[in-house]
Design an enzyme around this catalytic site. Structure first.
Site, PDB file in Angstrom:
ATOM      1  N   CYS A  86      16.920 -12.893-156.988  1.00 26.14           N
ATOM      2  CA  CYS A  86      18.075 -12.424-157.753  1.00 26.14           C
ATOM      3  C   CYS A  86      17.906 -12.885-159.193  1.00 26.14           C
ATOM      4  O   CYS A  86      17.545 -14.041-159.427  1.00 26.14           O
ATOM      5  CB  CYS A  86      19.349 -13.010-157.151  1.00 26.14           C
ATOM      6  N   LEU A  87      18.175 -11.993-160.127  1.00 26.91           N
ATOM      7  CA  LEU A  87      18.039 -12.368-161.538  1.00 26.91           C
ATOM      8  C   LEU A  87      19.033 -13.458-161.928  1.00 26.91           C
ATOM      9  O   LEU A  87      18.830 -14.149-162.917  1.00 26.91           O
ATOM     10  CB  LEU A  87      18.232 -11.131-162.421  1.00 26.91           C
ATOM     11  N   HIS A 124      27.201  -8.600-154.968  1.00 28.51           N
ATOM     12  CA  HIS A 124      27.573  -9.104-156.301  1.00 28.51           C
ATOM     13  C   HIS A 124      28.972  -8.623-156.691  1.00 28.51           C
ATOM     14  O   HIS A 124      29.745  -9.363-157.300  1.00 28.51           O
ATOM     15  CB  HIS A 124      26.584  -8.624-157.358  1.00 28.51           C
ATOM     16  N   GLY A 129      17.173  -4.326-159.129  1.00 28.39           N
ATOM     17  CA  GLY A 129      18.560  -3.912-159.144  1.00 28.39           C
ATOM     18  C   GLY A 129      19.393  -4.893-159.934  1.00 28.39           C
ATOM     19  O   GLY A 129      18.947  -6.015-160.223  1.00 28.39           O
ATOM     20  N   HIS A 134      22.447  -6.158-151.288  1.00 29.88           N
ATOM     21  CA  HIS A 134      22.438  -7.321-152.179  1.00 29.88           C
ATOM     22  C   HIS A 134      23.312  -7.049-153.412  1.00 29.88           C
ATOM     23  O   HIS A 134      24.129  -7.884-153.805  1.00 29.88           O
ATOM     24  CB  HIS A 134      20.981  -7.614-152.573  1.00 29.88           C
ATOM     25  N   GLU A 135      23.147  -5.861-154.007  1.00 32.08           N
ATOM     26  CA  GLU A 135      23.893  -5.554-155.237  1.00 32.08           C
ATOM     27  C   GLU A 135      25.390  -5.403-154.962  1.00 32.08           C
ATOM     28  O   GLU A 135      26.215  -5.832-155.758  1.00 32.08           O
ATOM     29  CB  GLU A 135      23.341  -4.293-155.913  1.00 32.08           C
ATOM     30  N   GLN A 195      26.756  -9.262-163.029  1.00 28.32           N
ATOM     31  CA  GLN A 195      25.735 -10.191-163.530  1.00 28.32           C
ATOM     32  C   GLN A 195      25.678 -10.267-165.056  1.00 28.32           C
ATOM     33  O   GLN A 195      25.064 -11.182-165.599  1.00 28.32           O
ATOM     34  CB  GLN A 195      24.351  -9.809-162.986  1.00 28.32           C
TER      35      GLN A 195
END
Ligand code: NI
Length: 165
Positions: A96-97, A142, A47, A138-139, A52
């Site tokens: 996480c990226l 962000h 995701g 999680h997303e 991000q």
């Protein structure tokens, strides 16, 4: 379509709160395509939020279909997502990226009821559970300027270097 650079912790832009999407025109469609292209080339990525890549709009994409034996909705573009209801709690591992070297153990709701627009502005409701529900929580974090690092109960106990997993 372009692969965009991903911001990493502690970039302060990851802490900003994203604005609702109101214009679903060509610029937004390009952003969705770029975000999809960026996720596709990212190892471990299930995701990604527009935050991000430095765009403060309430847009996330989620695709947990690579995980075996779980319920999921496939690739979803979720615009202005809103969690309407939460059920249960479970602790689980997240990466996480934007925090590429670490994995954390985070408590999330087990099941969620979600409302979101698709990339053309159409509202849809989803019942999600398990890993997919975790990924969406999680997303959405962000979009509110939060990382999984902010949700660790104990940095000492709940944060691990990815290379040791
Ligand atoms: Ni993330």
């Amino acid at each position: 379509m372009a692969v965009l650079p991903i911001l990493t912790y502690p970039d302060p832009r990851l802490q900003r709160v994203a604005e609702p999407v109101i214009d679903f025109g060509q610029n937004f469609q390009t952003l969705v395509d770029d975000l999809l292209a960026t996720l596709r080339v990212s190892a471990h990525g299930v995701g990604m939020a527009a935050t991000q890549v430095g765009v403060l709009q309430r847009l996330v994409i989620v695709d947990v279909s690579s995980k075996a034996n779980i319920k999921h909705h496939g690739l979803q573009v979720l615009v202005n997502p809103e969690i309407l209801d939460w059920q249960g709690f479970a602790s689980g591992r997240e990466g996480c990226l934007s925090v590429p070297d670490y994995i954390g153990t985070v408590i999330r709701a087990k099941k969620i009821q979600l409302k979101a627009q698709d990339r053309h502005g159409q509202w849809r409701e989803y019942a999600m559970e398990g890993y997919e529900a975790r990924a969406v929580q999680h997303e959405i974090d962000h979009l509110d300027g939060k990382l999984f690092l902010d949700r660790l109960v104990s940095k000492k106990r709940d944060l691990m270097l990815r290379q040791f997993i």
